[in-house]
Scaffold this motif. Structure first.
Motif, PDB file in Angstrom:
ATOM      1  N   UNK A   6       0.941  -1.007   0.106  1.00 35.86           N
ATOM      2  CA  UNK A   6      -0.131  -0.347   0.305  1.00 35.86           C
ATOM      3  C   UNK A   6       0.901   1.678  -0.242  1.00 35.86           C
ATOM      4  N   UNK A   7       1.672   0.718   0.241  1.00 33.49           N
ATOM      5  CA  UNK A   7       2.700   2.670   0.752  1.00 33.49           C
ATOM      6  C   UNK A   7       3.132   3.238  -0.668  1.00 33.49           C
ATOM      7  N   UNK A   8       3.057   1.827  -1.692  1.00 36.22           N
ATOM      8  CA  UNK A   8       3.588   2.717  -3.431  1.00 36.22           C
ATOM      9  C   UNK A   8       2.389   3.039  -3.850  1.00 36.22           C
ATOM     10  N   UNK A   9       1.444   3.110  -3.621  1.00 33.58           N
ATOM     11  CA  UNK A   9       0.266   3.342  -4.121  1.00 33.58           C
ATOM     12  C   UNK A   9      -0.037   5.494  -4.465  1.00 33.58           C
ATOM     13  N   UNK A  10       0.643   5.977  -3.322  1.00 32.71           N
ATOM     14  CA  UNK A  10       1.074   6.970  -3.483  1.00 32.71           C
ATOM     15  C   UNK A  10       1.926   7.604  -4.317  1.00 32.71           C
ATOM     16  N   UNK A  11       2.733   7.288  -5.505  1.00 34.66           N
ATOM     17  CA  UNK A  11       3.587   6.655  -5.927  1.00 34.66           C
ATOM     18  C   UNK A  11       3.606   6.765  -7.349  1.00 34.66           C
ATOM     19  N   UNK A  12       2.866   5.675  -7.313  1.00 34.48           N
ATOM     20  CA  UNK A  12       1.869   5.298  -8.169  1.00 34.48           C
ATOM     21  C   UNK A  12       1.021   5.914  -8.823  1.00 34.48           C
ATOM     22  N   UNK A  13       0.283   6.465  -7.966  1.00 29.76           N
ATOM     23  CA  UNK A  13      -1.218   7.266  -7.906  1.00 29.76           C
ATOM     24  C   UNK A  13      -0.358   8.613  -8.979  1.00 29.76           C
ATOM     25  N   UNK A  14       0.226   9.087  -8.179  1.00 29.99           N
ATOM     26  CA  UNK A  14       0.404  10.704  -9.206  1.00 29.99           C
ATOM     27  C   UNK A  14       2.244  10.449  -9.897  1.00 29.99           C
ATOM     28  N   UNK A  15       2.545   9.572 -10.587  1.00 30.38           N
ATOM     29  CA  UNK A  15       3.353   9.148 -11.476  1.00 30.38           C
ATOM     30  C   UNK A  15       1.986   9.021 -12.856  1.00 30.38           C
ATOM     31  N   UNK A  16       0.951   8.155 -12.193  1.00 28.54           N
ATOM     32  CA  UNK A  16       0.044   8.064 -13.399  1.00 28.54           C
ATOM     33  C   UNK A  16      -1.156   9.631 -13.704  1.00 28.54           C
ATOM     34  N   UNK A  17      -1.004  10.478 -13.457  1.00 26.37           N
ATOM     35  CA  UNK A  17      -1.626  11.777 -13.556  1.00 26.37           C
ATOM     36  C   UNK A  17      -0.724  12.286 -14.435  1.00 26.37           C
ATOM     37  N   UNK A  18       0.448  12.328 -13.524  1.00 23.27           N
ATOM     38  CA  UNK A  18       1.452  13.110 -13.914  1.00 23.27           C
ATOM     39  C   UNK A  18       1.649  12.745 -15.436  1.00 23.27           C
ATOM     40  N   UNK A 128      24.033   6.231  11.166  1.00 30.92           N
ATOM     41  CA  UNK A 128      22.003   6.217   9.851  1.00 30.92           C
ATOM     42  C   UNK A 128      20.737   6.170  11.118  1.00 30.92           C
ATOM     43  N   UNK A 129      18.993   6.858  10.463  1.00 25.66           N
ATOM     44  CA  UNK A 129      18.277   6.565  11.207  1.00 25.66           C
ATOM     45  C   UNK A 129      18.027   4.716  11.084  1.00 25.66           C
ATOM     46  N   UNK A 130      17.188   4.382  12.200  1.00 29.41           N
ATOM     47  CA  UNK A 130      17.049   3.039  12.071  1.00 29.41           C
ATOM     48  C   UNK A 130      16.198   3.092  12.596  1.00 29.41           C
ATOM     49  N   UNK A 131      15.588   1.349  12.896  1.00 30.62           N
ATOM     50  CA  UNK A 131      14.761   1.386  13.549  1.00 30.62           C
ATOM     51  C   UNK A 131      15.046  -0.473  14.387  1.00 30.62           C
ATOM     52  N   UNK A 150      21.285   6.303   2.187  1.00 27.51           N
ATOM     53  CA  UNK A 150      21.378   8.125   1.248  1.00 27.51           C
ATOM     54  C   UNK A 150      19.877   8.171   0.523  1.00 27.51           C
ATOM     55  N   UNK A 151      19.329   6.909  -0.081  1.00 27.91           N
ATOM     56  CA  UNK A 151      18.319   6.928  -0.995  1.00 27.91           C
ATOM     57  C   UNK A 151      16.948   7.225   0.070  1.00 27.91           C
ATOM     58  N   UNK A 152      16.863   5.770   1.123  1.00 28.81           N
ATOM     59  CA  UNK A 152      15.591   5.423   1.866  1.00 28.81           C
ATOM     60  C   UNK A 152      16.076   6.275   2.811  1.00 28.81           C
ATOM     61  N   UNK A 153      14.789   7.839   3.029  1.00 32.38           N
ATOM     62  CA  UNK A 153      14.703   8.257   4.161  1.00 32.38           C
ATOM     63  C   UNK A 153      13.217   8.183   4.366  1.00 32.38           C
ATOM     64  N   UNK A 154      12.404   7.066   4.744  1.00 33.72           N
ATOM     65  CA  UNK A 154      11.010   6.695   5.148  1.00 33.72           C
ATOM     66  C   UNK A 154      11.720   5.336   5.442  1.00 33.72           C
ATOM     67  N   UNK A 155      11.626   4.690   7.040  1.00 33.11           N
ATOM     68  CA  UNK A 155      11.565   3.133   7.795  1.00 33.11           C
ATOM     69  C   UNK A 155       9.830   3.660   8.077  1.00 33.11           C
ATOM     70  N   UNK A 156       9.152   2.109   7.315  1.00 32.00           N
ATOM     71  CA  UNK A 156       7.945   1.764   7.951  1.00 32.00           C
ATOM     72  C   UNK A 156       8.104   0.783   8.684  1.00 32.00           C
ATOM     73  N   UNK A 157       6.776   0.093   9.478  1.00 37.69           N
ATOM     74  CA  UNK A 157       7.488  -0.289  10.708  1.00 37.69           C
ATOM     75  C   UNK A 157       5.098  -0.873  10.363  1.00 37.69           C
ATOM     76  N   UNK A 158       5.116  -2.313  10.917  1.00 43.48           N
ATOM     77  CA  UNK A 158       3.517  -2.148  10.752  1.00 43.48           C
ATOM     78  C   UNK A 158       3.391  -3.040  12.495  1.00 43.48           C
ATOM     79  N   UNK A 159       4.311  -2.643  12.814  1.00 41.67           N
ATOM     80  CA  UNK A 159       4.554  -3.012  14.700  1.00 41.67           C
ATOM     81  C   UNK A 159       4.914  -2.518  16.015  1.00 41.67           C
ATOM     82  N   UNK A 160       4.579  -3.276  17.116  1.00 40.20           N
ATOM     83  CA  UNK A 160       4.465  -2.319  18.238  1.00 40.20           C
ATOM     84  C   UNK A 160       5.507  -3.368  19.158  1.00 40.20           C
ATOM     85  N   UNK A 161       5.796  -2.967  20.044  1.00 39.79           N
ATOM     86  CA  UNK A 161       5.949  -3.611  21.482  1.00 39.79           C
ATOM     87  C   UNK A 161       5.329  -4.601  21.815  1.00 39.79           C
ATOM     88  N   UNK A 162       5.305  -5.834  22.354  1.00 36.99           N
ATOM     89  CA  UNK A 162       4.375  -7.112  22.577  1.00 36.99           C
ATOM     90  C   UNK A 162       4.074  -8.049  21.572  1.00 36.99           C
TER      91      UNK A 162
END
Length: 210
Positions: A6-18, A128-131, A150-162
């Protein structure tokens, strides 16, 4: 075609509209650039269906990529005993979703803000920024670190403690070129070598000795 996360939808949709906008307002030839980008984003954010063979003696690779180093450590914040760190580099052409190497419960979770140096540099795991996740079951404790590059500016996590994870279950992703570190006790036999290509949820990084 492989499912797209799902994280790809904004990128794909934006390029499609452009693509449509540039083809209509400028010229169809100019619209080739956003169209090619749209195809790349479809490729980058792919989430292939994979059959995970459950094995409570195996430590599975959390990501697709290349093993760039295997480093012995005296200890680790979570493992807390002599261990080995396996570093996996993901290029912008690898699948970037990340999977849990073992079944277990998340007992440690930390997010560190930091720099965005190239992911192949030796010190990125500290700078570096890390999770960081520490996962534990009744057989082993391991830690897994997602590291921004250098290109990866966003780490996505679907989980939490426990949270409880199944082996091979998706727990996050890193957007655009990055690396992961897996730390496991020395009692676990390392079954990969430096330079080896690995597949998330499929390649066995280590085997728990009986």
């Amino acid at each position: 075609m492989a499912p797209i996360i799902s994280e790809g939808y904004p990128f794909i949709g934006g390029c499609f509209l452009l693509t449509l906008l540039m083809a209509w307002s400028i010229h169809p030839a100019v619209a080739v650039i956003p169209f090619v980008l749209m195809l790349y984003f479809c490729y980058f954010f792919r989430n292939p269906n994979r059959h995970i063979v459950l094995d409570d003696t195996a430590i599975l690779s959390p990501a697709d990529g290349t093993v760039t180093d295997i480093v012995p450590l005296e200890s680790d914040e979570f493992v807390q005993e002599p261990c080995n760190k396996i570093i996996i580099f993901m290029s912008v052409f690898n699948v970037h979703v990340n999977r849990s190497p073992i079944a277990g419960e998340i007992k440690l979770q930390k997010y560190f803000c930091g720099r965005f140096r190239p992911a192949y540099k030796d010190t990125v795991g500290f700078e570096n920024e890390h999770h960081l996740l520490g996962i534990e079951n009744d057989r082993v404790r391991i830690s897994v670190k997602q590291i921004a590059g250098i290109l990866a500016r966003r780490i996505v996590s679907y989980v939490t403690l426990d949270d409880k994870l199944q082996q091979g279950e998706l727990y996050g992703m890193i957007k655009f070129g990055s690396c992961l570190e897996v730390v496991m006790p020395k009692s676990v036999e390392v079954t990969v070598r430096k330079g080896e290509k690995v597949t998330g949820g499929k390649t066995i990084l280590g085997r728990i000795k009986d």
